[in-house]
Structures are given as C-alpha cells and as structure tokens.
Design an enzyme around this catalytic site. Structure first.
Site, mmCIF file in Angstrom:
data_model
loop_
_atom_site.group_PDB
_atom_site.id
_atom_site.type_symbol
_atom_site.label_atom_id
_atom_site.label_comp_id
_atom_site.label_asym_id
_atom_site.label_seq_id
_atom_site.Cartn_x
_atom_site.Cartn_y
_atom_site.Cartn_z
ATOM 1 N N CYS A 1 -43.783 -45.421 39.473
ATOM 2 C CA CYS A 1 -42.570 -45.841 39.294
ATOM 3 C C CYS A 1 -42.245 -47.324 40.036
ATOM 4 O O CYS A 1 -41.465 -48.185 39.767
ATOM 5 C CB CYS A 1 -41.453 -44.829 39.252
ATOM 6 S SG CYS A 1 -41.501 -44.222 41.169
ATOM 7 N N CYS B 1 -38.396 -47.258 35.339
ATOM 8 C CA CYS B 1 -39.081 -46.406 36.338
ATOM 9 C C CYS B 1 -39.477 -45.041 35.584
ATOM 10 O O CYS B 1 -40.116 -44.312 35.824
ATOM 11 C CB CYS B 1 -38.327 -46.325 37.560
ATOM 12 S SG CYS B 1 -36.666 -45.483 37.470
ATOM 13 N N CYS C 1 -43.198 -42.797 34.535
ATOM 14 C CA CYS C 1 -43.294 -41.683 35.383
ATOM 15 C C CYS C 1 -44.340 -40.710 34.505
ATOM 16 O O CYS C 1 -43.839 -40.449 33.337
ATOM 17 C CB CYS C 1 -42.016 -41.143 35.616
ATOM 18 S SG CYS C 1 -42.304 -39.288 36.442
ATOM 19 N N CYS D 1 -41.110 -50.995 38.534
ATOM 20 C CA CYS D 1 -39.510 -51.524 38.790
ATOM 21 C C CYS D 1 -39.794 -53.084 38.939
ATOM 22 O O CYS D 1 -40.274 -53.624 39.576
ATOM 23 C CB CYS D 1 -38.996 -50.992 40.146
ATOM 24 S SG CYS D 1 -37.504 -51.583 40.482
ATOM 25 N N CYS E 1 -48.827 -40.772 43.692
ATOM 26 C CA CYS E 1 -48.357 -41.704 42.564
ATOM 27 C C CYS E 1 -47.164 -42.599 42.803
ATOM 28 O O CYS E 1 -46.193 -42.500 43.644
ATOM 29 C CB CYS E 1 -47.880 -41.091 41.605
ATOM 30 S SG CYS E 1 -47.277 -41.414 40.103
ATOM 31 N N CYS F 1 -31.557 -49.323 32.732
ATOM 32 C CA CYS F 1 -32.918 -49.652 32.589
ATOM 33 C C CYS F 1 -33.402 -48.266 32.743
ATOM 34 O O CYS F 1 -33.167 -47.246 33.505
ATOM 35 C CB CYS F 1 -33.051 -50.521 33.775
ATOM 36 S SG CYS F 1 -34.916 -50.808 34.278
ATOM 37 N N CYS G 1 -30.855 -53.282 41.813
ATOM 38 C CA CYS G 1 -31.039 -52.497 40.498
ATOM 39 C C CYS G 1 -30.638 -52.892 39.275
ATOM 40 O O CYS G 1 -29.427 -53.248 39.156
ATOM 41 C CB CYS G 1 -30.686 -51.028 40.964
ATOM 42 S SG CYS G 1 -31.010 -49.852 39.579
ATOM 43 N N CYS H 1 -44.909 -35.559 43.316
ATOM 44 C CA CYS H 1 -45.435 -36.784 43.147
ATOM 45 C C CYS H 1 -46.676 -37.233 43.634
ATOM 46 O O CYS H 1 -47.301 -38.298 43.110
ATOM 47 C CB CYS H 1 -44.371 -37.760 43.689
ATOM 48 S SG CYS H 1 -42.589 -37.694 42.584
ATOM 49 N N ASP I 1 -21.069 -35.763 37.254
ATOM 50 C CA ASP I 1 -20.927 -37.288 37.810
ATOM 51 C C ASP I 1 -19.387 -37.406 37.904
ATOM 52 O O ASP I 1 -19.054 -38.582 37.640
ATOM 53 C CB ASP I 1 -21.760 -37.970 36.866
ATOM 54 C CG ASP I 1 -21.899 -39.279 37.438
ATOM 55 O OD1 ASP I 1 -21.928 -39.599 38.488
ATOM 56 O OD2 ASP I 1 -22.308 -40.440 36.480
#
Length: 303
Positions: free
Chosen positions: A188, A237, A241, A192, A185, A234, A207, A182, A128
């Site tokens: 998430c 989400c 999951c 949110c 589903c 946060c 967000c 996924c 990152d």
C-alpha cells in the site's frame, strides 16, 4: 444474560447484512491512541478539515457522547463493487458507487437496536457522523486491525467496508482485539502516488482522497500530477492490499451503482450540468464534493 445479549446482537447484525460485528467495553481510549490523536491534531495534519479539531475529548471518551454507555457494538458492511465504471472512462472511488453509506448503515443500526428491544433514546447509532474513532473501536471489538494504509483490514475479506457503531447502556460479553497481520508487507505504501503513507504523520493535505473530495480550494499540483483518470476519491492503497484479493462483491441492493452512472462517458462528464449532477448523484456520497468540486476534478483529470 450478557452472553445471550451478545449472541442476539451478532445474530441480528448478520441477518441485516453486516459482514462482521464485534463488541467492546465503552471506556476512554488507551494512552497511545490519546497521544497519537493529540499530536496529529496539534500538527494540524488534518489539512482543511477543521471539524476534525472539534470535540477532541469526545473522540477519546465515549461517555461524553452518550451518558451511561456501557458497550460499543461495531459493525462492518461490505461495499466491494460487483460492477465498476468501464475501463477507459473517468473513475470514482468504490465506496461512492452506490447510495450514501451514512444512511444505509444508520438505517440498519436502528433496525438492529429495535430487534434487541431498544427504544429511541436508549441507544445512539453512528456512521461517520459524530466524533467517534470508528477504526479504534472496530479493532477493540475484534473485527480486524488497522493496516499501513490506515484502513481497517478484516482477515480474509479486506478493507472495503463501511463501519458503524451502536452505543448501548447494557453490559455484554466483549470481544478480543486481534494482532496486526500486515507483517512486512508495504504494498500500500509503494502504491500511494503521493507517498503520504510513507511518513510518520499522515498529512491529509497530500492524500488524493482529501484533495478530490474534502478540499474546497484548487487542487494541489501534486494531486493534478497523480490523480490520473479518477475524479472522486482514491482506491490505490486498497487495490494494492493483498487482503483485498479475498473480497467478495456486496449483495446489498442500495450499494449497487446505478445504470446511468455506469453509462457515463468522458464527453458526458465534461458536459455535466448542475441538473444532471443532481439527478445522477441523488442520495449519493459524491454530493460531498459538490458540483463545483466535481467539475474542478473533471477538468484536471487525465484526458
């Protein structure tokens, strides 16, 4: 030779505590990813993160980040917390409970490079910290898939992982991407609070993680109404999951929360001085929000 190097890299990554390791061929990203990235940037959906609009071509072509790169080693380090802030107190996103992940992951990547015989200048290590499409390369390396929450999901492990990359000039055996699992589903999306996951374009402005970390202005009314008692980031989400039910707490000592942080009360948070802030978050990713931003969040949080 390529198989031996691949096996050596993965064995050493495991020894260093990485949960998963995969290797992909360093080449320009596929056309769908290029178009998606270009559209997202042209729509300025990155909110106040202007740095996202820099070095677009570097994000799309790894050879512009390192001349001669042949392979991209993607690793994942588990940060699922064994202990969290007490229920009823202000909350912080799980990834920031321990020491700054940038340093933890990069240090391990440098050790990985040394273990396979690479010298400084013969590789580049990222976490990152550069215009690298980390989740894209993790998918190409077969670690998992990108879920509807925009997180990398590792099967039977979940999404609470830090990603890192080692760019090397050697060719290796390359891993195969896996299919998205996924299914139908949408947990998430439903979880949110600002419904930012519902649209076709991820609008970072909406967000909560952006609002409570990257945003340098006043919080939006939408953020204030939905942040609850969380004062940094946060996790909703991720908490929703189903794959995260398989998550096991990290054993990495540097990612464990400090006792001083676990002992904080709402009263102490509201009285937090800049000196206390510096001591409490020395070497922590929470410093990203800066003292003024954290105080802003505390004052806006649910009482």
């Amino acid at each position: 030779m390529s198989s031996r190097l691949s096996n050596s890299i993965k064995a050493e990554a495991s020894r260093l505590g990485f949960f998963a390791c995969g290797i992909s061929k360093a080449e320009p990203v596929d056309e769908n990813t290029r178009q998606h990235m270009h559209t997202w940037l042209s729509q300025k959906a990155f909110a106040g993160m202007e740095y996202m609009n820099n070095h677009e071509e570097m994000r799309l072509n790894p050879s512009l980040l390192m001349d001669g790169v042949k392979s991209i080693v993607s690793v994942a380090l588990n940060y699922t917390p064994a202990r969290t802030l007490p229920e009823g107190e202000y909350q912080i996103a799980a990834y920031a409970l321990g020491q700054d992940y940038h340093t933890v992951v990069r240090d391990k990547l440098h050790r990985l490079a040394a273990a396979i015989g690479l010298q400084p200048g013969e590789y580049r290590a990222f976490c990152d910290s550069a215009p690298v499409l980390e989740r894209y390369w993790a998918v190409r390396g077969g670690l998992g898939w990108i879920g509807r929450n925009h997180q990398l999901i590792i099967p039977h492990a979940g999404s609470m992982f830090f990603l890192g990359e080692l760019f090397i000039k050697e060719e290796t055996d390359y891993d195969t991407p896996m299919k998205n699992r996924c299914g139908e589903c949408r947990k998430c999306i439903d979880a949110c609070p600002t419904k930012v996951l519902s649209g076709n374009t991820f609008d970072a402005e909406r967000c909560l993680s952006y609002q409570l970390i990257e945003n340098r202005k006043e919080l939006s009314e939408e953020a204030i109404q939905n942040m609850g008692d969380t004062i940094y980031g946060c996790d909703r989400c991720q908490q929703a999951c189903p794959w995260n039910r398989f998550a096991k707490p990290t054993s990495e000592p540097l990612l464990q929360p400090r006792e001083e942080l676990l002992a904080m009360t709402r009263t102490q948070w509201k009285q937090l001085s800049i000196e206390d802030y510096r001591k409490l978050f020395k070497g922590s990713a929470v410093k990203r929000v800066k003292y003024e931003g954290l105080i802003r969040n505390i004052l806006a949080a649910k009482k």
